[in-house]
Design an enzyme around this catalytic site. Structure first.
Site, PDB file in Angstrom:
ATOM      1  N   ARG A  81       0.798  -1.308   0.295  1.00 39.37           N
ATOM      2  CA  ARG A  81      -0.009  -0.072  -0.112  1.00 39.37           C
ATOM      3  C   ARG A  81       0.764   1.481   0.021  1.00 39.37           C
ATOM      4  O   ARG A  81       0.416   2.230  -0.613  1.00 39.37           O
ATOM      5  CB  ARG A  81      -1.039   0.129   1.170  1.00 39.37           C
ATOM      6  CG  ARG A  81      -2.162  -0.923   1.111  1.00 39.37           C
ATOM      7  CD  ARG A  81      -2.790  -0.689   2.060  1.00 39.37           C
ATOM      8  NE  ARG A  81      -4.239  -1.696   2.185  1.00 39.37           N
ATOM      9  CZ  ARG A  81      -4.303  -2.340   3.078  1.00 39.37           C
ATOM     10  NH1 ARG A  81      -3.496  -2.866   4.112  1.00 39.37           N
ATOM     11  NH2 ARG A  81      -5.493  -3.310   3.005  1.00 39.37           N
TER      12      ARG A  81
ATOM     13  N   ILE B  37      -8.241   1.140  -5.491  1.00 38.76           N
ATOM     14  CA  ILE B  37      -7.300  -0.121  -5.571  1.00 38.76           C
ATOM     15  C   ILE B  37      -6.752  -0.542  -4.015  1.00 38.76           C
ATOM     16  O   ILE B  37      -6.613   0.419  -3.072  1.00 38.76           O
ATOM     17  CB  ILE B  37      -6.387  -0.108  -6.324  1.00 38.76           C
ATOM     18  CG1 ILE B  37      -5.585   1.253  -6.389  1.00 38.76           C
ATOM     19  CG2 ILE B  37      -6.915  -0.314  -7.918  1.00 38.76           C
ATOM     20  CD1 ILE B  37      -4.442   1.276  -7.409  1.00 38.76           C
ATOM     21  N   GLU B  38      -6.359  -1.685  -3.833  1.00 33.29           N
ATOM     22  CA  GLU B  38      -5.584  -2.093  -2.704  1.00 33.29           C
ATOM     23  C   GLU B  38      -6.500  -1.724  -1.333  1.00 33.29           C
ATOM     24  O   GLU B  38      -5.616  -1.437  -0.306  1.00 33.29           O
ATOM     25  CB  GLU B  38      -4.150  -1.722  -2.591  1.00 33.29           C
ATOM     26  CG  GLU B  38      -3.503  -2.385  -3.776  1.00 33.29           C
ATOM     27  CD  GLU B  38      -1.926  -1.785  -3.806  1.00 33.29           C
ATOM     28  OE1 GLU B  38      -1.452  -1.556  -2.673  1.00 33.29           O
ATOM     29  OE2 GLU B  38      -1.101  -1.880  -4.779  1.00 33.29           O
ATOM     30  N   GLY B  39      -7.658  -1.695  -1.444  1.00 36.80           N
ATOM     31  CA  GLY B  39      -8.561  -1.403  -0.361  1.00 36.80           C
ATOM     32  C   GLY B  39      -9.237  -0.082  -0.318  1.00 36.80           C
ATOM     33  O   GLY B  39      -8.588   0.757  -0.374  1.00 36.80           O
TER      34      GLY B  39
END
Length: 633
Positions: free
Chosen positions: A310, A440-442
């Protein structure tokens, strides 16, 4: 840290009786993958407990001279190569990063930035890696995603953390040669709910291979990857309670294995040069030695990988913000309206001040969390999620304000501006490229829920340790009394507002902001405790309440990081007061936001909005949609 058997018991004590079967399955699966810690070495985590661990971020960490030189040289090489060889507007228009550019990236070693020198990589620290990614992101979002999807969440990071020596020796040396990796987790029906995963990995009768079957969606680099980390279901695990829990495992899948099919290349609003698509796996035969860490460890690998992965997003967001600041400075001076440059008008000045102070705060958080990632003694989970949430949200606002400052020229494509003889600032492309960072990525919403779970973990650990496996009534009472005694002492301390910085003068006007963080962290801790007691098991459904509490914690972390960063910059040049001024402006705005969020906890329209949404979903207000052309096929 709990051992695995203890963690299994923790899972079995979770009250899932009031959840439906899907909720219970998702909860058990997620909890099994979590690595419960008391976040003692997490600055941000301690803020939620009302503790200001100043030693974790003061003084601000710095690179050694040799490390900085490595980063300086590589950033300079990358900047020169991209400016001479890559037309970012052309990538956006054609949806293709030229092969010669990819080869140039290979020649620079950029596909092996995080690979150790032992395996022929550059062996960069997280700090230097993010410095490079910041530079690339400000120039071409698609190129940045190509490298980050390969390196931050692709095979290099999982192998670095969990791979066997044989796996590392086989695959890591390939990346300096330009081999590309991808990460396949999401499915058409699976986003943030892994319990719905349908891709399976079945062990063959001879026990030598797994057969993988299923679909994977939005697999960045999947269309060009040489090797893919694939998440798939393996056989269920039986807990000590007798319950079965679905296991998700991670596999190294080489692109040459038969049975992998590209069904579709996705076309997105921004970062249009990425090779992202829908992949189908049909009886893909994978050797058992390509299983990473072990069966059922897939989500653990994914969560751990994303903690560090992240951190590329804050670097990317900061690079974009820095570019916007340069545009705002130039345009704010050049564009004259009503006898003055627009930067001298108050409306323009406020935008420029916001862009500058926000960029400074984003750089502070990006740099701090990058240094934290290089320190194995620190728990990065909460800070990484905060950095992703904070920078992705704030950079969107920065780019929006820059577009507003530019007016019609901000909305016009850079290629069109260039064609008619104007400076080709690609603000329109930056906006399209930037928007994905909030997803993205959460997503931002998921990040708040993730933070909420981590923030409340110390309380849950305290309760679990005190009350679990106490069959004797007297022991239950004794454990309950100990717990009550602890919280009576802890809660009383949350009303004490003593400050470590009350006598420190080196921060100057910024000392007031650090004091604010200290006493507000107490307020946040007792507020969280209040809502845990008030809502109890219903708290998990109060996403707006949790979201506001997590935003408060994130802003407190941002204030702290920014002040520490400003102190460092001031020490580097004591005559330059601009870092402190930038930090002061940011902190004042952040404090106003925090005060509004506290107010919104009890002065809100959550229930009415929930009721309205329910009515819309039930079709009671379809009349409001009249007058549009609607094709729901």
């Amino acid at each position: 840290m709990h051992n695995q058997q203890e963690h299994d018991d923790d899972i079995s004590t979770i009250d899932t009786s009031k959840m439906n079967s899907e909720q219970a399955a998702a909860m058990r699966l997620t909890e099994a993958a979590r690595d419960s810690k008391d976040c003692i070495n997490s600055f941000a985590g301690q803020l939620f407990m009302g503790s200001f661990k100043k030693d974790l971020i003061f003084p601000f960490p710095t690179q050694s001279a040799s490390e900085k030189e490595i980063g300086d040289k590589l950033v300079a090489k990358v900047s020169e190569f991209l400016s001479k060889n890559l037309d970012a507007e052309q990538v956006d228009a054609t949806q293709k990063i030229p092969d010669k550019v990819i080869q140039g990236l290979v020649d620079l070693g950029l596909f092996a930035m995080k690979i150790s020198k032992e395996h022929n990589g550059l062996g960069l620290s997280q700090v230097n890696y993010n410095r490079v990614m910041l530079t690339i992101s400000a120039y071409c979002g698609s190129t940045a995603v190509l490298l980050s999807a390969h390196q931050s969440i692709g095979l290099p990071q999982p192998l670095k953390l969990f791979g066997t020596q044989a796996q590392k020796d086989k695959y890591l040396p390939l990346f300096i040669q330009g081999k590309i990796s991808a990460f396949a987790l999401t499915e058409p029906e699976v986003g943030s709910d892994p319990a719905k995963m349908e891709t399976t990995a079945t062990l063959t009768e001879d026990g030598k291979h797994y057969l993988i079957n299923g679909l994977k969606l939005w697999c960045t680099n999947g269309l060009i990857a040489d090797v893919i980390v694939v998440m798939a279901k393996t056989k269920d695990k039986v807990l000590s309670s007798g319950e079965k829990i679905q296991q998700i495992s991670a596999f190294i899948v080489e692109r040459e294995y038969p049975g992998i099919e590209i069904l579709h290349r996705c076309d997105f609003m921004g970062i249009r040069g990425i090779e992202n698509g829908l992949l189908k796996f049909t009886n893909v035969k994978v050797p058992v030695e390509n299983l990473i860490l072990g069966e059922g460890k897939g989500l653990k690998i994914a969560l751990a990988t994303l903690n560090t992965g992240r951190l590329t997003l804050p670097a990317a967001a900061t690079g974009m913000a820095k570019y916007c600041l340069a545009v705002a400075r130039e345009w704010g001076n050049e564009r004259v309206q009503w006898g003055r440059s627009i930067g001298q008008h108050e409306a323009g000045a406020k935008k420029i001040a916001f862009i500058a102070s926000s960029t400074f705060a984003m750089e502070a958080i990006t740099s701090l969390t990058s240094h934290m990632a290089d320190d194995a003694n620190l728990d990065l989970r909460i800070e990484a999620a905060m950095a992703k949430l904070f920078c992705s949200e704030l950079s969107w606002r920065v780019i929006d304000e820059t577009m507003q400052l530019r007016g019609g020229r901000g909305y016009e494509k850079a290629s069109s501006l260039k064609a008619r003889g104007e400076k080709a600032y690609p603000i329109e492309r930056l906006m399209r490229d930037c928007r994905i960072n909030r997803i993205i990525e959460g997503t931002s919403d998921i990040m708040k829920l993730f933070l909420a779970r981590e923030a409340m973990d110390p309380h849950l650990i305290n309760v679990t340790k005190a009350l679990k496996k106490q069959e004797d009534t007297n022991k239950k009472i004794e454990a309950g009394l100990k717990l009550a005694t602890f919280y009576a002492s802890w809660y009383s301390k949350q009303w004490l507002n003593s400050s470590h910085f009350s006598t420190h003068h080196e921060l100057g006007k910024l000392s007031k902001h650090i004091r604010y963080v200290e006493y507000t962290s107490h307020k946040l801790a007792r507020t969280i405790f209040y809502y845990i007691g008030y809502y109890q098991e219903k708290l998990e459904s109060k996403q707006h309440v949790l979201g506001r509490l997590m935003e408060i914690g994130t802003e407190l972390f941002a204030i702290s990081a920014t002040c520490s960063f400003a102190q460092l910059k001031h020490q580097e040049n004591s005559r330059d007061l601009s870092p402190q001024y930038l930090a002061d402006v940011f902190c004042l705005n952040a404090r106003r936001k925090i005060n509004r969020l506290f107010l919104d906890l009890h002065d809100n329209d959550d229930e009415k909005e929930n009721k309205l949404a329910k009515s819309i979903l039930n079709g009671k207000m379809e009349w409001l949609e009249e007058g549009i052309i609607w094709d729901n096929n």
